[in-house]
Design a protein around this motif. Structure first.
Motif, PDB file in Angstrom:
ATOM      1  N   ILE A 143      11.831  -4.257  -9.882  1.00  0.00           N
ATOM      2  CA  ILE A 143      12.093  -4.735 -11.084  1.00  0.00           C
ATOM      3  C   ILE A 143      11.323  -4.395 -12.320  1.00  0.00           C
ATOM      4  O   ILE A 143      10.204  -4.173 -12.279  1.00  0.00           O
ATOM      5  N   MET A 146      -4.265   5.676   6.951  1.00  0.00           N
ATOM      6  CA  MET A 146      -3.691   4.990   6.156  1.00  0.00           C
ATOM      7  C   MET A 146      -4.167   3.423   6.620  1.00  0.00           C
ATOM      8  O   MET A 146      -4.804   2.819   5.494  1.00  0.00           O
ATOM      9  N   ILE A 182       6.516  12.654   2.960  1.00  0.00           N
ATOM     10  CA  ILE A 182       6.693  11.921   4.235  1.00  0.00           C
ATOM     11  C   ILE A 182       7.562  12.552   5.155  1.00  0.00           C
ATOM     12  O   ILE A 182       7.003  12.741   6.606  1.00  0.00           O
ATOM     13  N   GLU A 232       6.088  -2.838   6.968  1.00  0.00           N
ATOM     14  CA  GLU A 232       7.513  -2.181   6.505  1.00  0.00           C
ATOM     15  C   GLU A 232       8.074  -1.084   7.231  1.00  0.00           C
ATOM     16  O   GLU A 232       7.435  -0.118   7.134  1.00  0.00           O
ATOM     17  N   ILE A 266       2.558  12.507  10.907  1.00  0.00           N
ATOM     18  CA  ILE A 266       2.565  10.902  10.373  1.00  0.00           C
ATOM     19  C   ILE A 266       1.853  10.269  11.331  1.00  0.00           C
ATOM     20  O   ILE A 266       1.343   9.235  10.821  1.00  0.00           O
ATOM     21  N   PRO A 287       2.212   0.953  -9.127  1.00  0.00           N
ATOM     22  CA  PRO A 287       1.135   1.284  -8.310  1.00  0.00           C
ATOM     23  C   PRO A 287      -0.102   1.904  -8.875  1.00  0.00           C
ATOM     24  O   PRO A 287      -0.287   2.773  -9.769  1.00  0.00           O
ATOM     25  N   ASN A 304       3.590   0.826   4.795  1.00  0.00           N
ATOM     26  CA  ASN A 304       4.795   1.441   5.296  1.00  0.00           C
ATOM     27  C   ASN A 304       4.744   2.109   6.664  1.00  0.00           C
ATOM     28  O   ASN A 304       3.775   2.947   6.681  1.00  0.00           O
ATOM     29  N   TYR A 355       7.665  -2.159 -11.780  1.00  0.00           N
ATOM     30  CA  TYR A 355       6.945  -1.648 -12.786  1.00  0.00           C
ATOM     31  C   TYR A 355       6.893  -2.716 -14.001  1.00  0.00           C
ATOM     32  O   TYR A 355       5.804  -2.655 -14.822  1.00  0.00           O
ATOM     33  N   GLU A 414      12.902  -5.274  -4.885  1.00  0.00           N
ATOM     34  CA  GLU A 414      12.027  -4.112  -5.291  1.00  0.00           C
ATOM     35  C   GLU A 414      12.494  -3.513  -6.610  1.00  0.00           C
ATOM     36  O   GLU A 414      13.755  -3.695  -6.920  1.00  0.00           O
ATOM     37  N   ALA A 457       1.078  -1.300   0.080  1.00  0.00           N
ATOM     38  CA  ALA A 457       0.123  -0.190   0.089  1.00  0.00           C
ATOM     39  C   ALA A 457       0.881   1.292   0.115  1.00  0.00           C
ATOM     40  O   ALA A 457       1.625   1.265   1.017  1.00  0.00           O
ATOM     41  N   LEU A 458       0.608   2.099  -0.940  1.00  0.00           N
ATOM     42  CA  LEU A 458       1.598   3.284  -0.976  1.00  0.00           C
ATOM     43  C   LEU A 458       0.729   4.550  -1.259  1.00  0.00           C
ATOM     44  O   LEU A 458      -0.306   4.463  -1.707  1.00  0.00           O
ATOM     45  N   ILE A 459       0.944   5.491  -0.383  1.00  0.00           N
ATOM     46  CA  ILE A 459       0.232   6.797  -0.277  1.00  0.00           C
ATOM     47  C   ILE A 459       0.281   7.612  -1.423  1.00  0.00           C
ATOM     48  O   ILE A 459       1.420   7.714  -1.931  1.00  0.00           O
ATOM     49  N   ARG A 460      -0.712   8.175  -1.739  1.00  0.00           N
ATOM     50  CA  ARG A 460      -0.825   9.350  -2.819  1.00  0.00           C
ATOM     51  C   ARG A 460      -1.346  10.518  -2.312  1.00  0.00           C
ATOM     52  O   ARG A 460      -2.422  10.619  -1.547  1.00  0.00           O
ATOM     53  N   PRO A 485       5.116  10.421  -2.129  1.00  0.00           N
ATOM     54  CA  PRO A 485       5.243  10.461  -0.866  1.00  0.00           C
ATOM     55  C   PRO A 485       6.500  10.898  -0.535  1.00  0.00           C
ATOM     56  O   PRO A 485       7.012  11.234   0.584  1.00  0.00           O
TER      57      PRO A 485
HETATM   58  P1  C2E Z   1       9.248   2.206  -0.596  1.00  0.00           P
HETATM   59  O1  C2E Z   1       8.495   1.436   0.333  1.00  0.00           O
HETATM   60  O2  C2E Z   1      10.564   1.302  -1.023  1.00  0.00           O
HETATM   61  O3  C2E Z   1       7.843   1.884  -1.934  1.00  0.00           O
HETATM   62  C1  C2E Z   1       8.533   1.554  -3.245  1.00  0.00           C
HETATM   63  C2  C2E Z   1       8.520   2.484  -4.023  1.00  0.00           C
HETATM   64  O4  C2E Z   1       9.157   2.468  -5.116  1.00  0.00           O
HETATM   65  C3  C2E Z   1       7.195   3.137  -4.357  1.00  0.00           C
HETATM   66  O5  C2E Z   1       7.435   4.629  -4.713  1.00  0.00           O
HETATM   67  C4  C2E Z   1       7.062   2.466  -5.902  1.00  0.00           C
HETATM   68  O6  C2E Z   1       6.173   3.266  -6.670  1.00  0.00           O
HETATM   69  C5  C2E Z   1       8.217   2.540  -6.373  1.00  0.00           C
HETATM   70  N1  C2E Z   1       8.473   1.716  -7.421  1.00  0.00           N
HETATM   71  C6  C2E Z   1       7.975   0.380  -7.144  1.00  0.00           C
HETATM   72  N2  C2E Z   1       8.438  -0.424  -8.309  1.00  0.00           N
HETATM   73  C7  C2E Z   1       9.211   0.394  -9.036  1.00  0.00           C
HETATM   74  C8  C2E Z   1       9.887   0.228 -10.253  1.00  0.00           C
HETATM   75  O7  C2E Z   1       9.803  -0.743 -11.007  1.00  0.00           O
HETATM   76  N3  C2E Z   1      10.764   1.252 -10.549  1.00  0.00           N
HETATM   77  C9  C2E Z   1      10.655   2.520 -10.146  1.00  0.00           C
HETATM   78  N4  C2E Z   1      11.460   3.313 -10.333  1.00  0.00           N
HETATM   79  N5  C2E Z   1       9.976   2.653  -8.777  1.00  0.00           N
HETATM   80  C10 C2E Z   1       9.347   1.498  -8.411  1.00  0.00           C
HETATM   81  P2  C2E Z   1       6.482   5.467  -3.989  1.00  0.00           P
HETATM   82  O8  C2E Z   1       5.116   5.049  -3.990  1.00  0.00           O
HETATM   83  O9  C2E Z   1       6.807   6.959  -4.467  1.00  0.00           O
HETATM   84  O10 C2E Z   1       6.829   5.853  -2.523  1.00  0.00           O
HETATM   85  C11 C2E Z   1       7.959   6.435  -2.436  1.00  0.00           C
HETATM   86  C12 C2E Z   1       8.359   5.971  -0.584  1.00  0.00           C
HETATM   87  O11 C2E Z   1       7.249   6.673   0.074  1.00  0.00           O
HETATM   88  C13 C2E Z   1       8.155   4.575  -0.193  1.00  0.00           C
HETATM   89  O12 C2E Z   1       9.264   3.637  -0.455  1.00  0.00           O
HETATM   90  C14 C2E Z   1       8.022   4.487   1.397  1.00  0.00           C
HETATM   91  O13 C2E Z   1       9.297   4.628   1.919  1.00  0.00           O
HETATM   92  C15 C2E Z   1       7.307   5.784   1.451  1.00  0.00           C
HETATM   93  N6  C2E Z   1       5.976   5.715   1.552  1.00  0.00           N
HETATM   94  C16 C2E Z   1       4.880   5.405   0.910  1.00  0.00           C
HETATM   95  N7  C2E Z   1       3.753   5.173   1.202  1.00  0.00           N
HETATM   96  C17 C2E Z   1       3.755   5.608   2.578  1.00  0.00           C
HETATM   97  C18 C2E Z   1       2.966   5.509   4.017  1.00  0.00           C
HETATM   98  O14 C2E Z   1       1.857   5.217   3.532  1.00  0.00           O
HETATM   99  N8  C2E Z   1       3.739   5.623   4.980  1.00  0.00           N
HETATM  100  C19 C2E Z   1       4.869   5.908   5.006  1.00  0.00           C
HETATM  101  N9  C2E Z   1       5.574   6.156   6.454  1.00  0.00           N
HETATM  102  N10 C2E Z   1       5.885   5.966   4.166  1.00  0.00           N
HETATM  103  C20 C2E Z   1       5.272   5.897   2.752  1.00  0.00           C
END
Ligand code: C2E
Ligand code: MG
Ligand code: MG
Length: 720
Positions: free
Chosen positions: A546, A401, A385, A457, A394, A571, A425, A566, A544, A367-370, A381
């Motif tokens: 791939i 979340m 964040i 996570e 947070i 996501p 996360n 991707y 992570e 789950a990834l926040i936007r 994020p």
């Molecule tokens: P993360 O937990 O390491 O999440 C993976 C990030 O890598 C996600 O970015 C995802 O969209 C991106 N990703 C996945 N596959 C690929 C790929 O093949 N290529 C590339 N270039 N990127 C890929 P996102 O969604 O922008 O999130 C970034 C970071 O923000 C996350 O890294 C996590 O640390 C944080 N985050 C996201 N949602 C939350 C949340 O609800 N709470 C908290 N505390 N942190 C969050």
């Protein structure tokens, strides 16, 4: 004797009052009169009759409760005697009006002081009864609404004040600035808005706990208040940020003197509990009207300057200057808007599949926040964040979340989907929450879900900031069936001892290694060792990021168990993800082909430039409103008669209200000015974005522009 008319009135009156009449009309009239007397005397409302010259003819006893005078003390006096000047005029106006229009009633409110100075708030109605034989005066009916007004004031106080310091809060600051701007719009008037932030407060809070952090805030407030006195406006803007307004100095250097003095207030250490804390502050200042007349922008500009002080190494002050740049401006806007984003329903949860590499079965969803920001579009994020962590927001965000994830998961289960896991996360700051684990369990219970579905996570920072609590909390989570994954492994200390002492269930290798696997030796070796290590320790592994078949092939060959990226899916919102989930599998597809070759966006013939063209881009919200936030360097990739394509390190929303202005250097040190708005955007690499811009010029301007650009390109080709 009664004549016929009087008899009828008497009969009507007796009937209207449902009166057990005696038949003796005099007795009956006395009874009716008595009834009214009792009603008036017992009423908490005040009934008053005055003559047109304001002499009080009658006033009911309730007056004593409100202003402390008996009716005897008031009758014969002038009704205006107790009113303040402004109230007097208002009251006279209303009486004049009912004298002129006897059929009208007037209504008003006023505040009255009693003999002891206590203020009562009253509402009153005035009616002209001069023609009514039984009254022959102007009737005023007063009602005490003090309780209601006090309640309203209390609510207003709570909404505009900070509980800890009792200072006005950011809502009050905005009101105050609006009021100052409005009242003084035409005058030769100025003020400085000073934002002050304690350097490193977050670490003090983390290390010593919130209670001591709070004590420190109170001491900072006392020092500031001691210096500023009662008359200057001081507010607690957020956690450790204060705002100050200093007004009407003659010269700008005088403001600077004040700012220096404020900074000096912090040179002596603070005693908090047993600790002596040496602290510094950073300050950012914007000036009215010099920098801006709009209250929101003034606040933004002061915040931008503050951020700049921090960027330049803290313990300093900065006056606003338009050189500051778009990236900082964006951060300030986001920081400002973050606290309201939950109630404005701007957050969304996206899901990305975690897949078993051999079978392509979906094992879990991350789950990834936007944040869908009205001005900046979808904000990643990575951009907010850390802001949420700084302000402590947070904690709320994490609760929101988890609630969303539970709600969605429950609906997936109700739709008969396979019971995969969901990975959420968590930030290290959330571990500082006292009832961290209990809160998580309470939320999950509310949805009647088994906690087994959840993976938490975390990153290594959790172990570094508060290891004792982390060990206990993690054990309690695992006892409840929640698994713990170590995210971004390889980017921090990557201490292998963590894996043992914290009994981690899942390890996620950071995507920076996957990206370079087979391309550089170090990444390949590290990835290989982490895979082997995880197998030895029987820890599940997720690779992570791939993105292509080569990486997948390598990972499969190395026996890596699972992964996400991707190549499988980007996501996506839950309603799209559930369609994927229904298929149970998520097959690798070379989605990125499209990105690699570059999507064909342009309708017009474009001039491909022999090399990237550097330009200064500035941003404006709407054509008529210039945002004075400086410019950013961008690289123009190609140009046509209708638009251009550029790349930049700043993420901008695609929105035709966003005017972009490009200054492109041309011949002889001159510049071509081009305006347009973004029509598409795509992320190319980490934090690097490409945009398509459609020009916003009249046809004749476009011809001139095309000529100019054409000669520029020609020159570039010749040069090459
Ligand atoms: P993360 O937990 O390491 O999440 C993976 C990030 O890598 C996600 O970015 C995802 O969209 C991106 N990703 C996945 N596959 C690929 C790929 O093949 N290529 C590339 N270039 N990127 C890929 P996102 O969604 O922008 O999130 C970034 C970071 O923000 C996350 O890294 C996590 O640390 C944080 N985050 C996201 N949602 C939350 C949340 O609800 N709470 C908290 N505390 N942190 C969050
Ligand atoms: Mg993660
Ligand atoms: Mg990660």
């Amino acid at each position: 004797m009664l004549n016929e008319d009087m008899k009828k009135s008497y009969k009507d009156l007796v009937e209207a009052h449902d009166f057990a009449h005696t038949g003796n009309w005099e007795m009956d009239m006395i009874q009716i009169q008595k009834r009214f007397q009792v009603l008036v005397q017992q009423s908490s409302d005040v009934f008053e009759i005055i003559s047109p010259d304001f002499t009080i003819q009658y006033i009911s006893p309730a007056v004593e409760k409100i202003i402390g005078y008996t009716p005897e003390e008031r009758i014969g006096k002038n009704a205006l005697e107790f009113l303040e000047m402004e109230q007097k005029q208002e009251f006279i106006k209303m009486v004049d009006y009912v004298l002129e229009c006897p059929e009208e009633r007037m209504q008003g409110d006023l505040a009255l002081k009693d003999q002891n100075g206590k203020v009562s708030y009253l509402t009153y109605t005035i009616s002209n009864q001069l023609q009514e034989p039984s009254i022959r005066g102007i009737v005023i009916n007063w009602r005490d609404i003090t309780d209601r007004i006090e309640n309203q004031k209390q609510i207003e106080y709570i909404a505009t004040h900070d509980e800890l310091t009792k200072l006005p809060n950011r809502v009050a600051l905005k009101k105050k600035i609006c009021q100052l701007c409005e009242e003084n719009a035409d005058l030769n008037y100025n003020f400085a808005l000073i934002m002050l932030d304690i350097d490193g407060f977050r670490y003090i809070n983390d290390a010593l706990g919130y209670q001591l952090g709070d004590q420190l805030i109170i001491q900072v407030k006392s020092r500031l208040q001691g210096f500023l006195g009662e008359n200057e406006f001081l507010c607690r803007y957020t956690g450790d940020q204060f705002a100050i307004i200093i007004q009407n100095m003659n010269q700008s250097w005088e403001y600077e003197q004040v700012v220096k003095k404020i900074a000096m207030l912090f040179k002596d250490a603070y005693k908090v509990d047993l600790y002596e804390l040496d602290m510094t502050v950073s300050l950012g200042i914007s000036m009215y009207p010099h920098d801006e007349r709009d209250p929101d922008l003034l606040i933004n500009y002061a915040n931008i300057s503050l951020l700049r002080s921090k960027h330049e190494g803290k313990n300093r002050y900065k006056f606003y200057s338009s050189e500051i740049g778009i990236q900082i401006y964006k951060q300030v806007v986001l920081r400002n808007d973050l606290l309201k984003a939950i109630e404005r329903k701007q957050f969304q949860v996206y899901y990305q599949a975690q897949v078993e590499l051999e079978s392509s079965d979906i094992l879990a969803a991350e789950a990834l926040i936007r944040w869908d920001h009205p001005e900046w579009g979808m904000v990643s994020p990575n951009e907010f964040i850390s802001l949420a962590e700084e302000t402590g927001f947070i904690i709320n965000l994490g609760n929101w979340m988890l609630n969303e994830v539970c709600k969605t998961y429950k609906s997936w289960m109700e739709q008969g989907m396979a019971p995969i896991k969901v990975s959420v996360n968590y930030s290290s700051i959330q571990f500082f929450e006292k009832n961290f684990v209990d809160n998580i369990i309470t939320i999950i219970n509310q949805y009647e879900l088994n906690p087994h579905f959840l993976i938490m996570e975390i990153t290594e920072s959790v172990f570094m900031k508060n290891p004792e609590k982390a060990i206990v909390d993690i054990k309690r989570l695992q006892y409840q069936g929640i698994q713990v994954a170590l995210d971004d492994f390889g980017t921090g200390f990557s201490s292998l001892s963590y894996l043992n002492s914290f009994n981690i269930d899942i390890l996620k290798i950071d995507r920076s290694f996957i990206k370079n696997v087979m391309m550089d030796d170090a990444s390949t070796i590290i990835t290989r060792s982490v895979i082997d290590l995880a197998q030895e320790l029987r820890i599940k592994l997720v690779a992570e990021g791939i993105e292509n078949q080569e990486q997948l092939k390598y990972l499969k060959g190395a026996n890596c168990y699972s992964g996400q990226g991707y190549l499988y899916n980007k996501p996506m919102p839950s309603d799209e993800f559930v369609q994927l989930l229904a298929k149970k599998k998520c097959l690798p597809t070379q989605l990125l082909n499209e990105k690699k070759t570059g999507k064909e966006h342009r309708k017009y013939l474009r001039i491909k430039l022999p090399k990237l063209l550097e330009a200064d881009m500035s941003i404006r919200k709407r054509p008529e409103q210039n945002f004075n936030v400086g410019s950013v360097k961008v690289e123009v990739k190609n140009i046509s008669s209708e638009g251009l394509c550029f790349a930049a390190g700043v993420r901008l929303p695609v929105n035709n209200e966003l005017q972009l202005e490009f200054l492109i250097p041309t011949k002889d040190g001159k510049e071509a000015k081009i305006c347009g708005y973004p029509v598409w955007a795509q992320e190319t690499e980490n934090s690097w974005y490409e945009y398509g811009v459609e020009f916003d010029h009249s046809p004749s301007e476009k011809i001139d522009l095309t000529m100019e650009l054409y000669s520029l390109c020609k020159e570039m080709y010749n040069y090459n």
